[in-house]
Enzyme design. Structure first.
Site, PDB file in Angstrom:
ATOM      1  N   CYS A   1     -16.697   6.893   5.057  1.00  0.00           N
ATOM      2  CA  CYS A   1     -16.747   7.388   6.434  1.00  0.00           C
ATOM      3  C   CYS A   1     -17.854   8.431   6.497  1.00  0.00           C
ATOM      4  CB  CYS A   1     -15.400   7.917   6.928  1.00  0.00           C
ATOM      5  SG  CYS A   1     -14.823   9.438   6.170  1.00  0.00           S
TER       6      CYS A   1
ATOM      7  N   ASN B   1     -16.327  11.845   4.454  1.00  0.00           N
ATOM      8  CA  ASN B   1     -15.399  11.669   3.332  1.00  0.00           C
ATOM      9  C   ASN B   1     -14.325  12.751   3.293  1.00  0.00           C
ATOM     10  OD1 ASN B   1     -15.548  11.542  -0.304  1.00  0.00           O
ATOM     11  ND2 ASN B   1     -14.410  10.185   1.022  1.00  0.00           N
TER      12      ASN B   1
ATOM     13  N   CYS C   1     -11.765  12.701   6.139  1.00  0.00           N
ATOM     14  CA  CYS C   1     -10.645  12.242   6.972  1.00  0.00           C
ATOM     15  C   CYS C   1     -10.275  10.795   6.676  1.00  0.00           C
ATOM     16  CB  CYS C   1     -10.969  12.405   8.460  1.00  0.00           C
ATOM     17  SG  CYS C   1     -11.276  14.105   8.988  1.00  0.00           S
TER      18      CYS C   1
END
Length: 152
Positions: free
Chosen positions: A9, A12, A14
């Site tokens: 994401c 890094n 959530c």
């Protein structure tokens, strides 16, 4: 042969660490943890070395998952090392495709493509005022990771 998966994401902190933790928990429950290598990383470098967002860790803990993971940024070698690299949204996928070096072997996909409820995008809850988005993220990661495991 060990299969490998990398969850990505933006930061890094959530979505990808939640998917990472959920996937590790699922493979332990199934007794196949020796058959998988699992990691997560960020597109950007803002949080490198830090732990995931406290709200993500709190939701995981409520679900019975203890997780610790120092944030790292995706590297070019990841595209040859991992079998699957999962982005959480279309922006992640665009970034990953543009970062992938020639000769990459990783299959780059949306994790949500395995969600039986067909919610393709796992929304970033980082800017939310409460934990609801983190619970939604957890549930979507759980459904998607289960779907992926069933397909593999």
């Amino acid at each position: 042969m060990v299969k490998s998966v990398l969850f990505i994401c933006l930061g890094n902190i959530c979505r990808s660490p939640m998917a990472h933790a959920v996937f590790e928990d699922l493979i332990k429950q199934k007794g196949v943890q020796d058959e998988w290598e699992v990691d997560s990383a960020a597109i950007g470098s803002w949080h490198v070395g830090n732990q995931p967002d406290r709200r993500a860790l709190r939701v995981l803990k409520e679900k019975g998952i203890t997780f610790s993971h120092p944030v790292r940024q995706v590297q070019s070698k990841d595209f040859k090392h991992y079998d699957y690299i999962f982005g959480m949204d279309n922006e992640n996928i665009r970034s990953l495709n543009s970062m992938a070096p020639k000769g990459s072997s990783a299959k780059i996909e949306l994790l949500g493509s395995y969600d039986p409820e067909k919610l393709l995008i796992i929304r970033d809850p980082y800017y939310d005022d409460d934990d609801k988005g983190f619970y939604d993220c957890y549930n979507q990661c759980l459904r998607s990771c289960r779907g992926f495991l069933e397909a593999n």
